[in-house]
Enzyme design. Structure first.
Site, mmCIF file in Angstrom:
data_model
loop_
_atom_site.group_PDB
_atom_site.id
_atom_site.type_symbol
_atom_site.label_atom_id
_atom_site.label_comp_id
_atom_site.label_asym_id
_atom_site.label_seq_id
_atom_site.Cartn_x
_atom_site.Cartn_y
_atom_site.Cartn_z
ATOM 1 N N HIS A 183 0.836 -1.195 0.000
ATOM 2 C CA HIS A 183 0.000 0.000 0.000
ATOM 3 C C HIS A 183 0.870 1.244 0.000
ATOM 4 O O HIS A 183 2.000 1.232 0.464
ATOM 5 C CB HIS A 183 -0.953 0.012 1.196
ATOM 6 C CG HIS A 183 -0.299 -0.105 2.530
ATOM 7 N ND1 HIS A 183 0.232 -1.292 3.011
ATOM 8 C CD2 HIS A 183 -0.086 0.815 3.490
ATOM 9 C CE1 HIS A 183 0.739 -1.091 4.219
ATOM 10 N NE2 HIS A 183 0.569 0.191 4.532
ATOM 11 N N HIS A 234 0.902 5.266 1.064
ATOM 12 C CA HIS A 234 0.307 6.331 1.871
ATOM 13 C C HIS A 234 0.424 7.629 1.099
ATOM 14 O O HIS A 234 1.519 8.019 0.702
ATOM 15 C CB HIS A 234 1.071 6.506 3.195
ATOM 16 C CG HIS A 234 0.960 5.366 4.130
ATOM 17 N ND1 HIS A 234 0.054 5.343 5.155
ATOM 18 C CD2 HIS A 234 1.659 4.201 4.201
ATOM 19 C CE1 HIS A 234 0.193 4.215 5.837
ATOM 20 N NE2 HIS A 234 1.156 3.505 5.262
#
Length: 142
Positions: free
Chosen positions: A100, A102
């Site tokens: 992922h 950010h």
């Protein structure tokens, strides 16, 4: 993966605040909201970290990040910048082992988020930098 929280979010098994979704990625608000608008971009396919990407997936996922970043920036006139961070491995502060990114909007130097880059340049000379350069270069994949 059955026990992956991000896979559950991708499958809408867990409530989330989706800001963007297509066949490749899902982008949703990070529940911590380090700064207002803090968003996570995850590939829908489970990959543990950056080392699991192939070129096609990397191209597909990374191509969507600027569009999402622009939407976040345009959502609030007081956003002055953005950190885009991808942690890989526990030592690098990865806490969910589904890759992922950010996207952390920056409002001011006092907005509660900071990165620190240490300057160790005095510990390196041409010989040590050349050695590091060669070690990395010889490990590049075709």
């Amino acid at each position: 993966m059955d026990d992956c929280i991000f896979c559950k979010i991708v499958n809408n098994e867990i409530p989330n605040y989706t800001v963007y979704e297509d066949d490749i990625v899902k982008a949703f608000l990070d529940i911590s909201q380090t700064t207002p608008g803090h968003t996570l971009v995850v590939p829908k396919k489970h990959v543990a970290d950056i080392y699991d990407y192939d070129a096609k997936m990397a191209e597909q996922v990374f191509a969507r990040i600027p569009k999402i970043a622009r939407a976040i920036k345009n959502s609030a006139p007081d956003i002055k910048g953005m950190n885009i961070i991808n942690n890989n491995g526990r030592i690098a502060s990865q806490s969910v082992f589904h890759s992922h990114f950010h996207l952390i909007p920056r409002y001011s130097e006092d907005d509660g988020f900071a990165l620190k880059f240490t300057d160790n340049s005095n510990q390196y000379n041409e010989e040590t930098l050349t050695h590091i350069q060669k070690d990395i270069s010889k490990n590049l994949e075709g």
